[in-house]
Design an enzyme around this catalytic site. Structure first.
Site, PDB file in Angstrom:
ATOM      1  CG  ASP A 235      -7.820   5.453   2.990  1.00 44.75           C
ATOM      2  OD1 ASP A 235      -8.769   5.946   2.347  1.00 44.75           O
ATOM      3  OD2 ASP A 235      -6.809   4.961   2.454  1.00 44.75           O
TER       4      ASP A 235
ATOM      5  CG  HIS B 232      -5.253   7.861   7.036  1.00 41.54           C
ATOM      6  ND1 HIS B 232      -4.293   8.495   6.268  1.00 41.54           N
ATOM      7  CD2 HIS B 232      -5.237   6.555   6.652  1.00 41.54           C
ATOM      8  CE1 HIS B 232      -3.737   7.613   5.452  1.00 41.54           C
ATOM      9  NE2 HIS B 232      -4.285   6.429   5.673  1.00 41.54           N
TER      10      HIS B 232
END
Length: 239
Positions: free
Chosen positions: A45, A190
């Protein structure tokens, strides 16, 4: 006092209740793959990020692994070269909002605008989006409505690496994933955002866990590959 209670009531209706429902209960939201083999999905992400995404792509390429990137629209517009590389190297792409604004801080017209501007940007970038993950995995009462209206399947996760935290080391990220991994897991990590330097710890953790998972017989797949084999589970795991 009545005004305060009314505002609290509105906040519960607009944010807290729909967030709990879609995050933990709704079967319209995907949290895991229905894998009949030892298949798992790495998802990343908050990118693309010129500081870390290229290095992550290098690592995935070294191990011949494809992943799914949930990208922020404005960052994608600023980093077209990274976006093009993600596509060229066979990874999947999903929407992660326009600028990573929290759903509870977005008024209804802002939520609508966020989706519309994001889709417009990716259309200009010639990316056909099929998946969506809300920032922080958080919903307001309209988040899922607009995702569905635009034909986006909402993807959450079954293992959260918690790699955004400044309190978590690369060893702890690796341990959290290795201790709980199961067939069909969607792993949240991430390549941007979080505490200062957090994605660097994610990269170090991946260097440790990828060889171990491959040795254990796990195959890494993209969300695109498993569209027909996704489970709309009731409980989200946040190890």
């Amino acid at each position: 006092m009545k005004i305060i209670l009314f505002l609290i009531f509105l906040f519960m209706i607009y944010g807290v209740i729909p967030n709990h429902y879609y995050k933990y209960i709704s079967r319209k939201v995907i949290r895991k793959m229905d894998a009949k083999q030892k298949q798992i999905a790495l998802t990343f992400d908050d990118g693309p990020d010129p500081r870390y995404t290229h290095e992550l792509l290098d690592l995935l390429k070294d191990y011949n692994i494809q992943a799914t990137f949930f990208l922020v629209a404005e960052k994608s517009l600023k980093n077209r070269d990274i976006l093009e590389r993600i596509i060229h190297e066979g990874h999947s792409i999903g929407l992660h909002s326009l600028s990573h604004k929290h759903a509870w801080l977005s008024m209804p017209f802002e939520t609508k605008k966020d989706f519309e501007k994001s889709m417009k940007i990716f259309k200009e970038l010639k990316v056909n989006l099929k998946f969506f993950r809300p920032p922080w995995g958080t919903f307001n009462i309209l988040t899922q409505y607009f995702a569905k209206k635009l034909g986006l399947e909402t993807i959450l996760w079954s293992i959260n690496g918690r790699d955004w935290s400044s309190q978590v080391t690369s060893k702890e990220i690796a341990k959290r994933i290795m201790n709980y991994i199961q067939d069909g897991d969607i792993i949240l990590l991430h390549d941007s955002g979080g505490a200062e330097g957090a994605p660097k710890r994610t990269l170090e953790a991946l260097k440790e866990i990828i060889p171990k998972l491959k040795n254990d017989g796990y195959k890494f797949v993209t969300i695109d590959e498993k569209v027909g084999d996704l489970e709309h589970e009731k409980a989200i795991q946040t190890y």
